[in-house]
Design a protein around this motif. Structure first.
Motif, PDB file in Angstrom:
ATOM      1  N   ARG A 543       0.862  -1.190   0.000  1.00 55.44           N
ATOM      2  CA  ARG A 543       0.000   0.000   0.000  1.00 55.44           C
ATOM      3  C   ARG A 543       0.899   1.241   0.000  1.00 55.44           C
ATOM      4  NH1 ARG A 543      -4.144  -1.147   4.814  1.00 55.44           N
ATOM      5  NH2 ARG A 543      -5.248   0.634   3.892  1.00 55.44           N
ATOM      6  N   ILE A 544       1.571   1.455  -1.113  1.00 56.60           N
ATOM      7  CA  ILE A 544       2.599   2.497  -1.194  1.00 56.60           C
ATOM      8  C   ILE A 544       2.012   3.896  -1.004  1.00 56.60           C
ATOM      9  CG2 ILE A 544       4.422   3.479  -2.647  1.00 56.60           C
ATOM     10  CD1 ILE A 544       4.911   0.614  -1.535  1.00 56.60           C
ATOM     11  N   ASN A 545       0.802   4.106  -1.514  1.00 54.75           N
ATOM     12  CA  ASN A 545       0.155   5.409  -1.324  1.00 54.75           C
ATOM     13  C   ASN A 545       0.062   5.757   0.165  1.00 54.75           C
ATOM     14  OD1 ASN A 545      -0.841   7.254  -3.326  1.00 54.75           O
ATOM     15  ND2 ASN A 545      -2.836   7.116  -2.350  1.00 54.75           N
ATOM     16  N   LEU A 546      -0.425   4.788   0.944  1.00 51.21           N
ATOM     17  CA  LEU A 546      -0.595   4.982   2.383  1.00 51.21           C
ATOM     18  C   LEU A 546       0.748   5.147   3.083  1.00 51.21           C
ATOM     19  CD1 LEU A 546      -2.393   4.903   4.959  1.00 51.21           C
ATOM     20  CD2 LEU A 546      -2.139   2.412   4.914  1.00 51.21           C
ATOM     21  N   TYR A 547       1.699   4.267   2.749  1.00 55.13           N
ATOM     22  CA  TYR A 547       3.007   4.319   3.418  1.00 55.13           C
ATOM     23  C   TYR A 547       3.739   5.617   3.079  1.00 55.13           C
ATOM     24  CZ  TYR A 547       2.092  -0.724   3.773  1.00 55.13           C
ATOM     25  OH  TYR A 547       1.542  -1.955   4.013  1.00 55.13           O
ATOM     26  N   PHE A 548       3.643   6.045   1.827  1.00 55.08           N
ATOM     27  CA  PHE A 548       4.317   7.275   1.408  1.00 55.08           C
ATOM     28  C   PHE A 548       3.750   8.477   2.176  1.00 55.08           C
ATOM     29  CE2 PHE A 548       4.436  11.012  -1.419  1.00 55.08           C
ATOM     30  CZ  PHE A 548       5.819  11.144  -1.566  1.00 55.08           C
ATOM     31  N   ARG A 549       2.431   8.506   2.285  1.00 57.87           N
ATOM     32  CA  ARG A 549       1.802   9.611   3.018  1.00 57.87           C
ATOM     33  C   ARG A 549       2.263   9.643   4.471  1.00 57.87           C
ATOM     34  NH1 ARG A 549      -3.104   8.747   1.454  1.00 57.87           N
ATOM     35  NH2 ARG A 549      -3.925   7.667   3.280  1.00 57.87           N
ATOM     36  N   LYS A 550       2.383   8.459   5.078  1.00 58.78           N
ATOM     37  CA  LYS A 550       2.845   8.369   6.474  1.00 58.78           C
ATOM     38  C   LYS A 550       4.279   8.887   6.603  1.00 58.78           C
ATOM     39  CE  LYS A 550       2.923   6.739  10.795  1.00 58.78           C
ATOM     40  NZ  LYS A 550       4.259   7.169  11.184  1.00 58.78           N
ATOM     41  N   VAL A 551       5.139   8.550   5.653  1.00 56.53           N
ATOM     42  CA  VAL A 551       6.533   9.010   5.688  1.00 56.53           C
ATOM     43  C   VAL A 551       6.600  10.527   5.555  1.00 56.53           C
ATOM     44  CG1 VAL A 551       8.752   8.968   4.479  1.00 56.53           C
ATOM     45  CG2 VAL A 551       7.484   6.840   4.833  1.00 56.53           C
ATOM     46  N   VAL A 552       5.817  11.074   4.611  1.00 55.29           N
ATOM     47  CA  VAL A 552       5.817  12.529   4.410  1.00 55.29           C
ATOM     48  C   VAL A 552       5.327  13.239   5.672  1.00 55.29           C
ATOM     49  CG1 VAL A 552       4.778  14.416   3.091  1.00 55.29           C
ATOM     50  CG2 VAL A 552       5.577  12.363   1.904  1.00 55.29           C
ATOM     51  N   GLU A 553       4.300  12.676   6.308  1.00 51.63           N
ATOM     52  CA  GLU A 553       3.802  13.265   7.562  1.00 51.63           C
ATOM     53  C   GLU A 553       4.901  13.288   8.620  1.00 51.63           C
ATOM     54  OE1 GLU A 553       0.404  10.955   8.608  1.00 51.63           O
ATOM     55  OE2 GLU A 553      -0.892  11.860   7.074  1.00 51.63           O
ATOM     56  N   ASP A 554       5.669  12.193   8.712  1.00 51.48           N
ATOM     57  CA  ASP A 554       6.779  12.141   9.677  1.00 51.48           C
ATOM     58  C   ASP A 554       7.837  13.198   9.352  1.00 51.48           C
ATOM     59  OD1 ASP A 554       5.541  10.088  10.980  1.00 51.48           O
ATOM     60  OD2 ASP A 554       6.822   8.493  10.173  1.00 51.48           O
ATOM     61  N   LEU A 555       8.154  13.372   8.061  1.00 49.30           N
ATOM     62  CA  LEU A 555       9.156  14.362   7.651  1.00 49.30           C
ATOM     63  C   LEU A 555       8.690  15.777   7.967  1.00 49.30           C
ATOM     64  CD1 LEU A 555      10.257  12.872   4.188  1.00 49.30           C
ATOM     65  CD2 LEU A 555      11.555  12.842   6.320  1.00 49.30           C
ATOM     66  N   VAL A 556       7.400  16.045   7.744  1.00 50.40           N
ATOM     67  CA  VAL A 556       6.844  17.373   8.046  1.00 50.40           C
ATOM     68  C   VAL A 556       6.881  17.622   9.552  1.00 50.40           C
ATOM     69  CG1 VAL A 556       4.745  18.778   8.012  1.00 50.40           C
ATOM     70  CG2 VAL A 556       5.399  17.458   5.984  1.00 50.40           C
ATOM     71  N   ARG A 557       6.508  16.588  10.324  1.00 53.86           N
ATOM     72  CA  ARG A 557       6.509  16.718  11.781  1.00 53.86           C
ATOM     73  C   ARG A 557       7.909  17.014  12.304  1.00 53.86           C
ATOM     74  NH1 ARG A 557       4.972  11.948  12.834  1.00 53.86           N
ATOM     75  NH2 ARG A 557       2.786  12.346  12.374  1.00 53.86           N
ATOM     76  N   ASN A 558       8.923  16.404  11.673  1.00 51.72           N
ATOM     77  CA  ASN A 558      10.321  16.623  12.088  1.00 51.72           C
ATOM     78  C   ASN A 558      10.942  17.857  11.425  1.00 51.72           C
ATOM     79  OD1 ASN A 558      10.161  14.255  13.591  1.00 51.72           O
ATOM     80  ND2 ASN A 558      10.943  12.982  11.909  1.00 51.72           N
ATOM     81  N   ARG A 559      10.117  18.590  10.650  1.00 52.48           N
ATOM     82  CA  ARG A 559      10.553  19.807   9.952  1.00 52.48           C
ATOM     83  C   ARG A 559      11.725  19.552   8.996  1.00 52.48           C
ATOM     84  NH1 ARG A 559       9.958  24.565  14.584  1.00 52.48           N
ATOM     85  NH2 ARG A 559       7.773  24.108  15.043  1.00 52.48           N
ATOM     86  N   GLU A 560      11.690  18.365   8.361  1.00 50.08           N
ATOM     87  CA  GLU A 560      12.707  18.034   7.365  1.00 50.08           C
ATOM     88  C   GLU A 560      12.279  18.456   5.967  1.00 50.08           C
ATOM     89  OE1 GLU A 560      14.577  14.027   7.890  1.00 50.08           O
ATOM     90  OE2 GLU A 560      13.126  13.845   9.529  1.00 50.08           O
ATOM     91  N   VAL A 561      10.983  18.740   5.794  1.00 51.96           N
ATOM     92  CA  VAL A 561      10.480  19.146   4.490  1.00 51.96           C
ATOM     93  C   VAL A 561       9.238  20.005   4.681  1.00 51.96           C
ATOM     94  CG1 VAL A 561       8.964  17.146   4.159  1.00 51.96           C
ATOM     95  CG2 VAL A 561       9.893  18.307   2.155  1.00 51.96           C
ATOM     96  N   ASP A 562       9.031  20.929   3.751  1.00 53.72           N
ATOM     97  CA  ASP A 562       7.835  21.779   3.768  1.00 53.72           C
ATOM     98  C   ASP A 562       7.012  21.431   2.530  1.00 53.72           C
ATOM     99  OD1 ASP A 562       5.911  23.685   3.942  1.00 53.72           O
ATOM    100  OD2 ASP A 562       7.233  25.402   3.568  1.00 53.72           O
TER     101      ASP A 562
END
Length: 647
Positions: A543-562
């Motif tokens: 379920r790459i769509n779901l997993y990718f979204r989860k990773v992006v959320e983690d990156l945003v939370r850690n302020r690694e990406v905007d």
């Protein structure tokens, strides 16, 4: 304790789950085994020898090989021939061969088991209604099988909860019926002596060839190993004591009934139903039918799991996989469901009677068992088991299963060719898919990604190029984080310049462990390009769509990406930018000069590929945000072109 360990821990619930899931096939074998061993005249030597063979086959093959030895070869708690292959595949490239043969033969078995189990149960109605025509029996069997396959898309969570108690009732019935006849004719207990088995195989005319019928008693042994992850070895081993006891009692009971009628012709009677008093017959047929349906369900579910594993090991087309419930491991493969349904109906219509199906049954599963023995031998060597023990194991079970295979070959002209034809077709598909995967991987051109980073940043900031997406996500097969397919670079810069604020490159790595769920992020260019590598086990849903979204959320939370949109008007509103996936789908270029073998493989590969969905559906990508790009696959460019310029 998580759900998986609650099921696999030794408990009453775990034992019931084991009864309901894994013993359907081997548990319904008393319906047809003795009928196959004693087809016509009831000869006491045949009866005693046949029962003795069944007892010692269940002991040597099922108990010792599978329950005591093979269950130890677990891949992080998971079993089955592909799990075993994943454990040993790095030891030798040729181990792919036994894995493909074993997996294909097991799938072929899934086409034969539902028809023979259900037909054997329903044919008991003839004991109550002697004038019932075979056509009516065939219609009833097809209706039950069709209904069973229709229910697959809804999941089996609710029905599955009842499987354990029903199978407990079934095995208890087997034991009670067996004991009721053993006490009437205890002479049958002499069959415990293996001499009677030896006498049947060596001295009885044509006795050796009866091994093909005897083998039917252990065809479900592979399911014990395949469903290891659902039940746990402790629950399987404890429940097997009860199951084997009930099976042996029933076989001995059928033997006692046969000895009581020695010298007579069986004349179409089924020794299993002859054990029942007339008042119980309809009830017994009903319970047998439900047990046969449960046996069929177990094989269907096992086939789905097998296909999913084969896909992730690059041995099967990337067909659509559905997960109808939240239960871990509950899987539905629509394409396989249709193929199995058509195969089962074809088998019923072709053979019509269960006695005819016996000829097709057993031959394929013998190959699976032989392949498991081969892979298990390699696993024992990897565990540094003394060489003498490994050689003895290989010789003993190679000899036993080799004998079963030879004896089963006599079935070939009488229907055995059906299971071998199905198995050979599946082997062909697996071979083509795996060989094509290696050919494509060998010929896919990878380039270093670093030299393109500056150009990527410039394209991202070039306002003269229309923006393609805020976030552009490419699925890549490059295993090294520093590399990318040249076709992706071509797609970004040349095919149609794809300007985006942030470029994402996503790679999925399938591990040899079943349930790995890990990811790694590499920042290729600050706030401009990222690579995400997912490490997923071979039984994990893609379920790459779901997993990718989860990773992006983690990156945003850690302020690694905007991920806020960079359009000026939308940025003020803090609107999240859009995401668009690009999947490159290869097609066979006409600009090819093939070696003959590769030409045949790739032609077969692309022929099969036209009947399956595109890869974006397999990866679980949202189809509204996916662009599938066709790219030519050039195996070997044509070098000599007979083209002449004229004035």
């Amino acid at each position: 304790m998580d759900a998986k360990h609650r099921h696999t821990a030794i408990s009453t619930a775990g034992l019931l789950i084991a009864l309901g899931i894994i013993y359907g096939d081997i548990g319904t074998s008393p319906l047809y085994v003795m009928k196959a061993i004693v087809p016509e005249l009831i000869d006491p030597r045949l009866v005693l020898g046949g029962i003795s063979c069944v007892l010692w086959t269940l002991t040597l093959q099922t108990t010792i090989k599978y329950v005591l030895l093979t269950l130890n070869a677990d891949n992080n708690g998971e079993g089955g021939i592909f799990s075993l292959y994943a454990l040993v595949r790095r030891r030798a490239a040729w181990l792919t061969v036994p894995a493909i043969i074993g997996g294909a033969a097991l799938l072929a078995d899934g086409v034969i088991t539902p028809p023979i189990s259900v037909a054997s149960a329903i044919e008991g109605l003839k004991q109550v209604y002697p004038h019932l025509s075979q056509d009516i029996i065939v219609y009833i069997v097809i209706a039950i099988i069709a209904g069973l396959f229709f229910l697959q898309s809804f999941g089996t969570q609710i029905v599955g909860k009842a499987f354990g108690p029903i199978m407990f009732l079934w095995f208890s019935m087997l034991g009670v019926l067996g004991v009721s006849w053993i006490v009437q004719n205890p002479t049958i207990l002499k069959a415990v002596n293996p001499y009677y088995a030896y006498e049947l195989l060596v001295e009885y005319p044509g006795g050796f060839w009866l091994l093909g019928a005897v083998f039917l008693c252990t065809t479900g042994a592979e399911a014990l190993y395949s469903d290891l992850g659902h039940c746990g070895k402790g629950n399987i081993r404890i429940s097997w004591v009860f199951v084997k006891t009930c099976l042996v009692l029933n076989y001995f009971g059928q033997g006692a009934w046969l000895l009581s009628h020695q010298g007579q012709q069986l004349a179409g009677r089924n020794p299993f139903y002859e054990l029942m008093p007339s008042w119980f017959l309809l009830i017994g047929i009903g319970i047998a039918t439900i047990a046969a349906i449960i046996a069929s369900q177990a094989l269907i579910t096992g086939s789905f799991t097998l296909v999913a594993e084969a896909i992730r090991l690059n041995m099967w087309p990337k067909v659509k996989l559905n997960y109808p419930t939240d239960v871990k491991g509950q899987l539905y493969v629509p394409s396989m469901n249709r193929l199995l349904l058509l195969g089962c109906i074809g088998v019923v219509l072709y053979f019509r009677e269960s006695s005819n199906m016996e000829a097709a049954y057993g031959l394929a599963i013998t190959l699976t068992m032989l392949m498991t023995t081969l892979l298990l031998t390699m696993w024992l060597r990897s565990k540094r088991v003394p060489l003498v023990v490994v050689v003895l194991f290989a010789l003993l079970y190679g000899g036993i299963e080799g004998s079963f295979l030879v004896a089963n070959l006599i079935k070939f002209p009488h229907g055995g060719w059906v299971s071998l034809a199905i198995g050979s077709t599946l082997i062909g598909v697996m071979y083509v898919w795996l060989r094509a995967y290696y050919i494509k991987r060998r010929l896919t051109e990878f380039v270093k990604i670093d030299p393109y980073m500056d150009a990527l940043k410039e394209l991202s900031n070039d306002e003269s190029v229309p923006k393609y997406a805020t976030h552009l996500v490419f699925m890549t097969s490059a295993e090294r984080a520093s590399e990318i397919e040249s076709k992706i670079i071509y797609s970004i810069f040349q095919k149609r310049p794809k300007r985006a604020d942030i470029y994402w490159f996503v790679h999925v790595d399938t591990t040899d462990e079943p349930y790995t769920m890990e990811y790694k992020v590499v920042e290729l260019a600050p706030d401009d390009a990222f690579r995400i590598t997912f490490r997923l086990g071979f039984r994990v849903e893609q379920r790459i769509n779901l997993y990718f979204r989860k990773v992006v959320e983690d990156l945003v939370r850690n302020r690694e990406v905007d991920i806020t949109s960079r359009y000026e008007s939308l940025s003020k509103q803090h609107v999240t930018g859009d995401f668009r996936f690009v999947v490159l789908e290869k097609f066979l270029s006409v600009e090819n000069d093939f070696p003959v073998m590769e030409k045949l493989v790739m032609q077969a590969y692309f022929y099969i590929k036209q009947f399956i969905a595109s890869e974006d559906k397999y990866f679980g990508l949202d189809t509204s945000s996916v662009k599938v790009e066709k790219v030519p696959l050039v195996i070997t460019p044509v070098r000599d072109v007979a083209l002449k310029r004229v004035m």
